[in-house]
Design a protein around this motif. Structure first.
Motif, PDB file in Angstrom:
ATOM      1  N   ASN A 109       1.867  40.043 -11.505  1.00  0.00           N
ATOM      2  CA  ASN A 109       1.559  39.071 -10.441  1.00  0.00           C
ATOM      3  C   ASN A 109       2.213  39.506  -9.153  1.00  0.00           C
ATOM      4  OD1 ASN A 109       2.688  37.293 -13.205  1.00  0.00           O
ATOM      5  ND2 ASN A 109       0.540  36.958 -12.456  1.00  0.00           N
ATOM      6  N   LEU A 110       3.336  40.275  -9.290  1.00  0.00           N
ATOM      7  CA  LEU A 110       3.996  40.933  -8.080  1.00  0.00           C
ATOM      8  C   LEU A 110       4.319  42.538  -8.116  1.00  0.00           C
ATOM      9  CD1 LEU A 110       5.484  40.517  -5.261  1.00  0.00           C
ATOM     10  CD2 LEU A 110       7.451  39.599  -6.663  1.00  0.00           C
ATOM     11  N   ALA A 130      -1.152  50.098  -7.191  1.00  0.00           N
ATOM     12  CA  ALA A 130      -0.497  48.854  -7.144  1.00  0.00           C
ATOM     13  C   ALA A 130      -1.420  47.879  -7.065  1.00  0.00           C
ATOM     14  CB  ALA A 130       0.072  48.723  -5.612  1.00  0.00           C
ATOM     15  N   ARG A 131      -2.728  48.280  -6.632  1.00  0.00           N
ATOM     16  CA  ARG A 131      -3.762  47.162  -6.539  1.00  0.00           C
ATOM     17  C   ARG A 131      -4.253  47.035  -7.989  1.00  0.00           C
ATOM     18  NH1 ARG A 131      -7.199  44.290  -7.424  1.00  0.00           N
ATOM     19  NH2 ARG A 131      -9.235  43.820  -6.662  1.00  0.00           N
ATOM     20  N   ARG A 132      -4.413  48.113  -8.610  1.00  0.00           N
ATOM     21  CA  ARG A 132      -4.893  48.254  -9.923  1.00  0.00           C
ATOM     22  C   ARG A 132      -4.130  47.303 -10.908  1.00  0.00           C
ATOM     23  NH1 ARG A 132      -3.840  50.475 -14.580  1.00  0.00           N
ATOM     24  NH2 ARG A 132      -2.359  51.780 -13.698  1.00  0.00           N
ATOM     25  N   GLY A 137      -5.083  37.469  -7.354  1.00  0.00           N
ATOM     26  CA  GLY A 137      -4.243  36.562  -6.583  1.00  0.00           C
ATOM     27  C   GLY A 137      -2.664  37.018  -6.510  1.00  0.00           C
ATOM     28  N   GLY A 138      -2.458  38.220  -7.283  1.00  0.00           N
ATOM     29  CA  GLY A 138      -1.527  39.046  -7.005  1.00  0.00           C
ATOM     30  C   GLY A 138      -1.013  39.393  -5.585  1.00  0.00           C
ATOM     31  N   ILE A 139       0.308  39.848  -5.346  1.00  0.00           N
ATOM     32  CA  ILE A 139       0.518  40.306  -4.182  1.00  0.00           C
ATOM     33  C   ILE A 139       1.605  41.327  -4.355  1.00  0.00           C
ATOM     34  CG2 ILE A 139       2.827  38.549  -4.019  1.00  0.00           C
ATOM     35  CD1 ILE A 139       2.251  38.430  -0.965  1.00  0.00           C
ATOM     36  N   CYS A 265      -4.195  40.320  -3.746  1.00  0.00           N
ATOM     37  CA  CYS A 265      -5.550  40.775  -4.542  1.00  0.00           C
ATOM     38  C   CYS A 265      -6.652  39.416  -4.575  1.00  0.00           C
ATOM     39  CB  CYS A 265      -5.364  41.137  -6.009  1.00  0.00           C
ATOM     40  SG  CYS A 265      -4.514  42.710  -6.138  1.00  0.00           S
ATOM     41  N   PRO A 266      -8.021  39.714  -4.214  1.00  0.00           N
ATOM     42  CA  PRO A 266      -8.831  38.810  -4.365  1.00  0.00           C
ATOM     43  C   PRO A 266      -8.856  37.997  -5.869  1.00  0.00           C
ATOM     44  CG  PRO A 266      -9.903  40.841  -4.352  1.00  0.00           C
ATOM     45  CD  PRO A 266      -8.402  41.267  -4.378  1.00  0.00           C
TER      46      PRO A 266
END
Length: 266
Positions: A109-110, A130-132, A137-139, A265-266
């Motif tokens: 989630n973070l 990092a995005r993967r 909704g994670g940051i 993240c969307p």
């Protein structure tokens, strides 16, 4: 930016794991600033990953802030992971590359990181990783050192080169904010931002600065660089130039450009 010798980086930080916290003054301020961002922007993360976790200082603070969260740290240097594990029993630490994280998609989630990504040859793969590993909704909150970092030292070294009739500076260069921004935008984050600030650290003299850099593992990571600053004569010339050009009654300044970034993240 010049090339980065990843084996040189890994070995240097592995060897200095035990002395890092004693000398990493600016890095500690960066951790504190990033924690402020976590407090403002993050709710209750179930799983947290710190990329380039070092000795585990940031994760230890995140544990105090979110004691129920599962904590994971990844670092290229084994010595750092061992030291972090000794400091924080609540965390799980793995030796891993920021460009190839050993976690499944959407696991966290973070994702955080401080004082790490400047040691990469490029940012695109690492930011995509990092995005993967972030859940919807994670940051992603991070800080890295930018191109103006240690400009006084780089300038003094370059001037010493010129005195010897050389014009090619083979020290490595960190990223400008524009490159960080482009990498974040290209990684697929729905919302992102980048901001830059300067931190100045004072040292008694140039040898004290060089000792501090060595003790945190922050040497010249260019694959073309030889040991040290290329010999005693050039080293002495560099120190004289640094002192003459930048020295003050309070000591010599060492400036760090800290680039803070965030992506959701969307």
């Amino acid at each position: 930016m010049g090339g980065i010798d990843r084996e040189k980086v890994k070995g240097s930080f592995h060897r200095q794991a035990k002395t890092y916290d004693q000398y990493a003054r600016v890095q500690k301020r960066v951790v504190a600033n990033l924690l402020d961002q976590v407090r403002k922007e993050v709710g209750t993360p179930g799983r947290i990953l710190d990329v380039g976790c070092g000795t585990g200082k940031l994760l230890a603070e995140l544990h105090r802030l979110h004691p129920e969260a599962q904590l994971f740290g990844a670092d290229l240097a084994l010595g750092m992971c061992i030291t972090a594990g000794a400091h924080l029993a609540a965390g799980a630490f793995v030796t891993a590359d920021a460009e190839s994280l050993p976690f499944i998609d959407g696991a966290f989630n973070l994702v955080t990181s401080t004082s790490t990504y400047q040691w990469l040859p490029a940012l695109d793969h690492a930011f995509a990783e990092a995005r993967r590993v972030l859940a919807p909704g994670g940051i992603f909150l991070f800080a890295l050192f930018g191109e103006r970092t240690l400009f006084e030292l780089k300038d003094a070294h370059y001037q010493a080169l010129k005195r010897e009739g050389e014009v090619e500076d083979i020290t490595h260069r960190f990223f400008p904010p524009s490159r960080v921004e482009a990498a974040l935008a290209g990684a697929g984050f729905d919302q992102w931002r980048v901001e830059s600030t300067l931190e100045v650290e004072l040292h008694a003299d140039v040898p004290a600065l060089l000792k501090s850099l060595k003790k945190i593992g922050a040497g010249n990571a260019s694959p073309r660089a030889s040991a040290g600053l290329y010999g005693r004569k050039r080293m002495l010339a560099m120190m004289d130039i640094y002192q003459e050009k930048y020295g003050t009654t309070d000591g010599i300044p060492a400036t760090y450009e800290v680039i803070y970034g965030a992506g959701r993240c969307p």
